[in-house]
Design a protein around this motif. Structure first.
Motif, PDB file in Angstrom:
ATOM      1  N   GLN A 186      34.373  38.228  22.928  1.00 52.75           N
ATOM      2  CA  GLN A 186      35.175  39.163  23.714  1.00 52.75           C
ATOM      3  C   GLN A 186      35.240  38.745  25.173  1.00 52.75           C
ATOM      4  N   THR A 187      34.125  38.260  25.713  1.00 55.64           N
ATOM      5  CA  THR A 187      34.106  37.798  27.097  1.00 55.64           C
ATOM      6  C   THR A 187      35.014  36.586  27.260  1.00 55.64           C
ATOM      7  N   ASN A 188      34.956  35.662  26.312  1.00 56.75           N
ATOM      8  CA  ASN A 188      35.815  34.487  26.357  1.00 56.75           C
ATOM      9  C   ASN A 188      37.286  34.886  26.292  1.00 56.75           C
ATOM     10  N   LYS A 189      37.604  35.817  25.413  1.00 49.93           N
ATOM     11  CA  LYS A 189      38.977  36.278  25.270  1.00 49.93           C
ATOM     12  C   LYS A 189      39.471  36.931  26.569  1.00 49.93           C
ATOM     13  N   ALA A 190      38.635  37.755  27.187  1.00 47.20           N
ATOM     14  CA  ALA A 190      39.011  38.409  28.438  1.00 47.20           C
ATOM     15  C   ALA A 190      39.179  37.394  29.559  1.00 47.20           C
ATOM     16  N   ALA A 191      38.314  36.393  29.598  1.00 47.48           N
ATOM     17  CA  ALA A 191      38.419  35.357  30.629  1.00 47.48           C
ATOM     18  C   ALA A 191      39.685  34.535  30.437  1.00 47.48           C
ATOM     19  N   GLN A 192      40.019  34.202  29.206  1.00 46.01           N
ATOM     20  CA  GLN A 192      41.252  33.464  28.928  1.00 46.01           C
ATOM     21  C   GLN A 192      42.475  34.281  29.334  1.00 46.01           C
ATOM     22  N   GLN A 193      42.428  35.572  29.032  1.00 41.16           N
ATOM     23  CA  GLN A 193      43.547  36.444  29.389  1.00 41.16           C
ATOM     24  C   GLN A 193      43.685  36.541  30.906  1.00 41.16           C
ATOM     25  N   ALA A 194      42.570  36.671  31.620  1.00 41.83           N
ATOM     26  CA  ALA A 194      42.613  36.739  33.079  1.00 41.83           C
ATOM     27  C   ALA A 194      43.147  35.434  33.666  1.00 41.83           C
ATOM     28  N   LEU A 195      42.727  34.316  33.116  1.00 40.83           N
ATOM     29  CA  LEU A 195      43.221  33.019  33.577  1.00 40.83           C
ATOM     30  C   LEU A 195      44.714  32.884  33.320  1.00 40.83           C
ATOM     31  N   ASN A 196      45.152  33.281  32.145  1.00 39.47           N
ATOM     32  CA  ASN A 196      46.575  33.221  31.819  1.00 39.47           C
ATOM     33  C   ASN A 196      47.388  34.146  32.728  1.00 39.47           C
ATOM     34  N   ASP A 197      46.859  35.333  33.006  1.00 40.45           N
ATOM     35  CA  ASP A 197      47.554  36.250  33.906  1.00 40.45           C
ATOM     36  C   ASP A 197      47.654  35.663  35.312  1.00 40.45           C
TER      37      ASP A 197
END
Length: 80
Positions: A47-58
Motif C-alpha cells: 500500500q505504501t508503494n502504491k501510494a508513493a507511485q501515485q504521488a510520483l505520478n501526480d
C-alpha cells in the motif's frame, strides 16, 4: 510405598507427553501469529508503494505505463 512407585513413573511420562504437546501447540500458535504479522507487513509495504507511485505520478503528471507529458517549458537547450 510400592503403589506410589508404580503410579509415579507413568504419571511422570504422562506429564512429559502433555508438556511436549503443549509446546507444539504453542509453537504452532506462534508460527500463525508470525505468518499473520508478515502478511500484514507485506500489505502495508504494498500500500505504501502504491501510494508513493501515485504521488510520483501526480507530481510528474503521468499515468502508470505512459511516458511523461511534454510541458511548455520543455524546450531543447543548446550549449553556447
Amino acid at each position: 510405598m510400592l503403589q506410589f512407585k508404580s503410579i509415579g513413573t507413568p504419571l511422570v511420562v504422562l506429564l512429559a507427553v502433555l508438556t511436549m504437546t503443549g509446546c507444539e501447540q504453542a509453537e504452532k500458535s506462534a508460527q500463525q501469529v508470525l505468518d499473520q504479522a508478515a502478511e500484514s507487513a507485506k500489505q502495508a509495504i504494498d500500500q505504501t508503494n502504491k501510494a508513493a507511485q501515485q504521488a510520483l505520478n501526480d507530481t510528474l503528471g503521468t499515468e502508470p505505463g505512459k511516458p511523461p507529458r511534454q510541458g511548455a517549458d520543455d524546450k531543447p537547450t543548446q550549449d553556447i
